[in-house]
Structures are given as structure tokens and as C-alpha cells.
Design a protein around this motif. Sequence first.
Motif, PDB file in Angstrom:
ATOM      1  N   THR A 240     -27.115  27.812  -0.834  1.00 54.83           N
ATOM      2  CA  THR A 240     -27.188  26.723   0.141  1.00 54.83           C
ATOM      3  C   THR A 240     -28.380  25.818  -0.154  1.00 54.83           C
ATOM      4  O   THR A 240     -28.312  24.595   0.014  1.00 54.83           O
ATOM      5  CB  THR A 240     -27.276  27.276   1.575  1.00 54.83           C
ATOM      6  N   GLY A 241     -29.470  26.421  -0.607  1.00 57.64           N
ATOM      7  CA  GLY A 241     -30.645  25.634  -0.991  1.00 57.64           C
ATOM      8  C   GLY A 241     -30.335  24.687  -2.135  1.00 57.64           C
ATOM      9  O   GLY A 241     -30.730  23.512  -2.124  1.00 57.64           O
ATOM     10  N   ILE A 242     -29.590  25.189  -3.136  1.00 60.06           N
ATOM     11  CA  ILE A 242     -29.190  24.337  -4.266  1.00 60.06           C
ATOM     12  C   ILE A 242     -28.261  23.222  -3.789  1.00 60.06           C
ATOM     13  O   ILE A 242     -28.390  22.056  -4.186  1.00 60.06           O
ATOM     14  CB  ILE A 242     -28.494  25.178  -5.363  1.00 60.06           C
ATOM     15  N   ALA A 243     -27.321  23.592  -2.900  1.00 65.68           N
ATOM     16  CA  ALA A 243     -26.387  22.598  -2.361  1.00 65.68           C
ATOM     17  C   ALA A 243     -27.126  21.517  -1.583  1.00 65.68           C
ATOM     18  O   ALA A 243     -26.759  20.338  -1.626  1.00 65.68           O
ATOM     19  CB  ALA A 243     -25.358  23.282  -1.459  1.00 65.68           C
ATOM     20  N   THR A 244     -28.186  21.922  -0.883  1.00 67.46           N
ATOM     21  CA  THR A 244     -28.965  20.965  -0.097  1.00 67.46           C
ATOM     22  C   THR A 244     -29.613  19.920  -1.005  1.00 67.46           C
ATOM     23  O   THR A 244     -29.657  18.727  -0.677  1.00 67.46           O
ATOM     24  CB  THR A 244     -30.046  21.700   0.722  1.00 67.46           C
ATOM     25  N   PHE A 420     -19.022  25.829  -8.027  1.00 66.22           N
ATOM     26  CA  PHE A 420     -17.992  25.412  -7.077  1.00 66.22           C
ATOM     27  C   PHE A 420     -18.476  25.613  -5.641  1.00 66.22           C
ATOM     28  O   PHE A 420     -18.149  24.829  -4.746  1.00 66.22           O
ATOM     29  CB  PHE A 420     -16.691  26.189  -7.307  1.00 66.22           C
ATOM     30  N   PHE A 421     -19.222  26.686  -5.422  1.00 65.58           N
ATOM     31  CA  PHE A 421     -19.836  26.942  -4.112  1.00 65.58           C
ATOM     32  C   PHE A 421     -20.699  25.739  -3.728  1.00 65.58           C
ATOM     33  O   PHE A 421     -20.597  25.210  -2.609  1.00 65.58           O
ATOM     34  CB  PHE A 421     -20.693  28.210  -4.234  1.00 65.58           C
ATOM     35  N   VAL A 422     -21.527  25.294  -4.658  1.00 67.47           N
ATOM     36  CA  VAL A 422     -22.448  24.182  -4.387  1.00 67.47           C
ATOM     37  C   VAL A 422     -21.683  22.887  -4.108  1.00 67.47           C
ATOM     38  O   VAL A 422     -21.976  22.172  -3.144  1.00 67.47           O
ATOM     39  CB  VAL A 422     -23.434  23.993  -5.561  1.00 67.47           C
ATOM     40  N   THR A 423     -20.669  22.577  -4.945  1.00 73.37           N
ATOM     41  CA  THR A 423     -19.932  21.322  -4.749  1.00 73.37           C
ATOM     42  C   THR A 423     -19.137  21.336  -3.449  1.00 73.37           C
ATOM     43  O   THR A 423     -19.017  20.303  -2.778  1.00 73.37           O
ATOM     44  CB  THR A 423     -18.977  21.023  -5.922  1.00 73.37           C
ATOM     45  N   SER A 424     -18.602  22.499  -3.068  1.00 70.01           N
ATOM     46  CA  SER A 424     -17.897  22.588  -1.785  1.00 70.01           C
ATOM     47  C   SER A 424     -18.860  22.369  -0.634  1.00 70.01           C
ATOM     48  O   SER A 424     -18.566  21.647   0.326  1.00 70.01           O
ATOM     49  CB  SER A 424     -17.218  23.962  -1.638  1.00 70.01           C
ATOM     50  N   SER A 425     -20.028  22.995  -0.727  1.00 68.94           N
ATOM     51  CA  SER A 425     -21.010  22.887   0.356  1.00 68.94           C
ATOM     52  C   SER A 425     -21.567  21.475   0.478  1.00 68.94           C
ATOM     53  O   SER A 425     -21.635  20.917   1.580  1.00 68.94           O
ATOM     54  CB  SER A 425     -22.161  23.877   0.121  1.00 68.94           C
ATOM     55  N   ASP A 426     -21.964  20.876  -0.659  1.00 64.43           N
ATOM     56  CA  ASP A 426     -22.601  19.554  -0.550  1.00 64.43           C
ATOM     57  C   ASP A 426     -21.604  18.462  -0.160  1.00 64.43           C
ATOM     58  O   ASP A 426     -21.892  17.600   0.662  1.00 64.43           O
ATOM     59  CB  ASP A 426     -23.376  19.180  -1.819  1.00 64.43           C
ATOM     60  N   SER A 427     -20.391  18.500  -0.737  1.00 66.06           N
ATOM     61  CA  SER A 427     -19.410  17.485  -0.359  1.00 66.06           C
ATOM     62  C   SER A 427     -18.966  17.688   1.087  1.00 66.06           C
ATOM     63  O   SER A 427     -18.733  16.718   1.818  1.00 66.06           O
ATOM     64  CB  SER A 427     -18.208  17.494  -1.305  1.00 66.06           C
ATOM     65  N   GLY A 428     -18.874  18.952   1.525  1.00 63.17           N
ATOM     66  CA  GLY A 428     -18.540  19.226   2.917  1.00 63.17           C
ATOM     67  C   GLY A 428     -19.612  18.729   3.865  1.00 63.17           C
ATOM     68  O   GLY A 428     -19.313  18.191   4.941  1.00 63.17           O
ATOM     69  N   GLN A 447     -30.255  14.674   8.289  1.00 61.82           N
ATOM     70  CA  GLN A 447     -28.973  15.043   8.879  1.00 61.82           C
ATOM     71  C   GLN A 447     -28.098  15.784   7.870  1.00 61.82           C
ATOM     72  O   GLN A 447     -27.421  16.750   8.213  1.00 61.82           O
ATOM     73  CB  GLN A 447     -28.288  13.763   9.338  1.00 61.82           C
ATOM     74  N   ARG A 448     -28.126  15.319   6.639  1.00 62.19           N
ATOM     75  CA  ARG A 448     -27.358  16.013   5.582  1.00 62.19           C
ATOM     76  C   ARG A 448     -27.855  17.443   5.409  1.00 62.19           C
ATOM     77  O   ARG A 448     -27.069  18.380   5.252  1.00 62.19           O
ATOM     78  CB  ARG A 448     -27.495  15.264   4.258  1.00 62.19           C
ATOM     79  N   ILE A 449     -29.167  17.605   5.417  1.00 64.41           N
ATOM     80  CA  ILE A 449     -29.763  18.939   5.254  1.00 64.41           C
ATOM     81  C   ILE A 449     -29.340  19.843   6.405  1.00 64.41           C
ATOM     82  O   ILE A 449     -29.006  21.022   6.199  1.00 64.41           O
ATOM     83  CB  ILE A 449     -31.306  18.834   5.177  1.00 64.41           C
ATOM     84  N   PHE A 450     -29.329  19.297   7.628  1.00 60.61           N
ATOM     85  CA  PHE A 450     -28.951  20.084   8.810  1.00 60.61           C
ATOM     86  C   PHE A 450     -27.564  20.696   8.633  1.00 60.61           C
ATOM     87  O   PHE A 450     -27.350  21.894   8.890  1.00 60.61           O
ATOM     88  CB  PHE A 450     -28.986  19.193  10.061  1.00 60.61           C
ATOM     89  N   TRP A 451     -26.602  19.881   8.185  1.00 58.95           N
ATOM     90  CA  TRP A 451     -25.235  20.382   8.075  1.00 58.95           C
ATOM     91  C   TRP A 451     -25.063  21.308   6.877  1.00 58.95           C
ATOM     92  O   TRP A 451     -24.270  22.256   6.932  1.00 58.95           O
ATOM     93  CB  TRP A 451     -24.247  19.219   8.025  1.00 58.95           C
ATOM     94  N   ALA A 452     -25.767  21.071   5.794  1.00 57.73           N
ATOM     95  CA  ALA A 452     -25.711  21.989   4.644  1.00 57.73           C
ATOM     96  C   ALA A 452     -26.197  23.373   5.048  1.00 57.73           C
ATOM     97  O   ALA A 452     -25.585  24.398   4.708  1.00 57.73           O
ATOM     98  CB  ALA A 452     -26.550  21.444   3.488  1.00 57.73           C
TER      99      ALA A 452
END
Length: 543
Positions: A240-244, A420-428, A447-452
Motif C-alpha cells: 500500500t505504501g508503494i501504491a501511495t 498488479f497489486f500496486v496498479t489496482s490500488s493506485d488506479s482505484g 486525499q489520494r493518500i487517504f483512499w490508498a
Amino acid sequence: MGKGKNKYFDVHGPVFWPASILIVIFIAITLIVGEPMEKVFGNIQNGISDYAGWLLVLATNSFLIFCIVIGFSKYGKIRIGGKEAETEFSTGAWFAMLFSAGMGIGIIFWGVAEPMFHYVQPPIDLDAPASRAEQAMTFSFLHWGLHAWGIYALVGLSLAFFAFSKKLPLTIRSVFYPLLKERIHGWIGDVIDVIAVIATLFGLATSLGFGVQQVSSGMNYLFNIPDNVITQVVLIAIITGIATISVVLGIDKGVKFLSELNIRIAAVFLAFIVVVGPTLFILNSYIENIGHYFQNFFFLSFWTEAYQPAESAGWQNSWTVFYWAWWISWSPFVGMFIARVSKGRTVREFVMGVLVVPSLLTFLWMSAFGGSGLWVEMSNPGIISESVMENVSTSLFVLLEQFPLAEIASAIGVILVINFFVTSSDSGSLVIDSITAGGKLDAPVGQRIFWAVSEGAVAAVLLIGGGLGALQTAAITTGLPFTFVLILMMFSLLRGLKNEYAKSIQLDQETDFKKYSERIEKLIAKRKKIHKEQEEESESNKN
């Protein structure tokens, strides 16, 4: 509360706060109740599947048929964003982002496991191993093929059309403008967006939960790290940190880059299994699987176990009904993401691109990995199926053990799942962020960080509170109410396209009339000029 704006947040209060509060309440109840929640989740899932399974089957077929009809109708020529709209991304980048957001993490988790489940526990009883294997692949194609992408196509096309062609905010409520008019800006629109946020978050959490279970199994295989809930929660936090970070970078620098990287790694991984695995079997089965899928398409699409004995019924609730609800709960996220990257495509190009190419790629992946698993299993019964039945998340790594360079391949598999985990999380996160900001495409970073972080937290809580069953229940519970939103969406999109087509016809007629009038005026002017010249010439001759 209206819209609040500061450096870190720019929220639409009537959507952001109710959605956030409901999610926090769910997390709190799950953590407080603890282990008994697993039974509660199971009862909810069974109740929805038993009493509403038929509705999900009927609705999912309707969405697919609607998209195909629209794509090949007179509305297929309508260009998203207007006649002069240009595409933002190349076709290759477009397909990469479609596939990464829509299916990536799921097919890696289920690519080997699902065909094996259907082989060992066939939905329709068959004796011959070859027939069971063929049926297993056909049902896997059903769950991951055109029906799933039909749901995405409906939501994506609706959002893209109303956002780019009608200049409305990129949020779910905008789709209902032809039906609700200005009321979309009131409480009805807020309710629609709140349902969309919750459905998206739990649909994403389901996929992230599957993904982290597989990463945990891979880490156990490669480094002997304990494969348990604690490891999975730690992995969720790290990934999740990477996705953020990717979310902070935005769609061009973050999501697009990672999506294209995913496709390259996936292509290498797929080529590897085709080369070292049973190459001819994979190629032959790919063709045969597609044929069998289309041959049985209508039977399987509308099959509801109505004539199955009571003691053997229930398979569909755990598989097909779960998948339809999962894809529907994912559809606000995937649909909005597809919409954001699809400006400038025609309706026909959009429908064909979203339905056909990702489905064929998914079928190839399933044939390579799932087919290889079946090939090994039919030669050595139990060698893969026993591991899959014991722990589904190990299926990919057990398969890779049967071929050369297993450790290297497993490491690539883990990297791919993480990506794929990261791309799903960040695009979501970008999608939920847009909905809760009232349709803004670039809301503040905070706000983006909050939802990630919220997505990771929900996935972790679901794993703690009930494992795989909790994840499946989350998808089904949120997918059912959103089904009704999608049914209304069909009628709204059809009305919007009708109005757009009528307007374009009228515009074309006005343009043609204007051109015709200009041509007549030119002819009259030319005749007047000729007549004047003739008069002048005649006058000159008299003199």
C-alpha cells in the motif's frame, strides 16, 4: 455539508463523509466481533446467492448483450468527446491500462487454481478426465471472459460519454442525467455515488486480499517466511505504501508507467510457461477452449442449476454468482478508469476494444497456466490438486515447481503480483478520489493518500476478520445493490446516445443545407455575373 477545500483535501461532503463513516463502522464491527464474523459473512453470502443469484445471472447477460447491440448499432459511429476529439494514449498503452486495471491481479491468483477446482469438483458431473478438463476451462472462460468485460464496458462507456461528450463531472451520478436531469446534483446523486464508493472499495479490497495471500505464499516458497495473516497484513502495509507513491505521482507518471511495465513482465512470464511447459498442448487447447466456450456460450451463460439435485446444488453460488457480483462491485473503479483513458474512441471501437482484446488475452493466460496445471494433473493425479485444495494461493508456485527454473519463475510471479497489486490500488484510489471530490480529475494529494491507505486497511481487516470468505462476502454484498444502478445505467446511456445521434443528424442536415444554400448562392452570383458580362458585351457591340 457542502464542498470543503484546503491544501490537502477538496471533498464533496455529502459523498465523502457518509462513505467514510460507513467504511469505518464496518471495519470497527469486524475487528470488535472478531472470529465469529466469519460465520456472519458466510450466512450473508449464502442468503444473497440463494435468493438473488438468478437476478445477477440475468443482469450480467443483459449488460453484455446491450453493449454488443450498442456497439454494432447506428450509435457505434459516435465519437467519445465529439467529432473532433483526439485520443490521449496510443492503442498499445490503452490496452495495457485496460488489462492491468481490469483483470491482472485476479487471473494470476485464479489462473491455475480455478480450472483445477472445476476439474476436481466438476459443476456438471462427468467421468472422463479429458471431458472434466475441457469443462473446467470452459467455466473459467465464462467467469473471466466477455461477461466480465461487458460489465466494465457498460460502466466505462457510460462514464466516458457523459463526461467527455456532455461535459459532466466524471462521477457515477453523471450517467443518470438523461433520467434525473438536475436532480443528479441533489441527494439522489449523492446516494448513487456513496454506493459506488463503497462497492469500489470492497471490490478492490477483495482483489487486494487475494493478491496479498499469493504474495505471502510466494515469499514462503522463496524465503521460508511464515505464510500467515500477520505476514499478509505486513505485506499489505508495504505494498500500500508503494501504491501511495504511485498515486501521488498521478496517472501519467505512476499508473501508466506501472501498467505498461506489468504487461511487459506478464508477456515474459507467459512466454516462459508456453516455452518450458507443454507448448503444443497449450496452443492446441487455446484454440479448442475458445471453440468450446462459444459452442456452449448461451447454455452456460443462463445456467442456474435449476434442475440440479438439491444435495449437489450450490456450486454456482460459490463461483458464477460470486464472480458476477465481484465484477459488478469492481465496475465503478474499472469503468471510471477505462473512461478516463478512452477519450477520442468511437463507441464501436470502445466496445470492441474493451470486450475482445482483454478477453482473448485472458483466455490465453488461462490456457497457458490453467491448461498446464490440468496437463500435469492428468498425467500425475493429485500432484497439483491436493496443494490447491489445501491452500489456493499456492497454486501458481506448485505449478512452477513442475518445470525448470522454478525459483526464478516464482520470483517473477511474486514481482508481477505485487505490481498488479500496486496498479489496482493506485488506479482505484484515483477513481474513489474523483467520486468523493465531486468528479474532479485532479484532487489534492492528501486525499489520494487517504483512499490508498483506506483500501489497504479494509483488505487487512477482511483478512483478519474472516479470510477468503469475508473477501467474497464483501464483493457480493456490495455488488447486489449496485446491480440496480447498472440496470438504470443501460436506459440512461441509451437515451443519451439517442439524443446525441439525433443532434448529430440534425447538425449534419443543417450543414448540408448550409452547403447547398452556399452552392445555390454561388451559382446565382455566377449567373448574374455572366448575364452582366453578356449585357456589357451586347452594349459594346451596339456602340
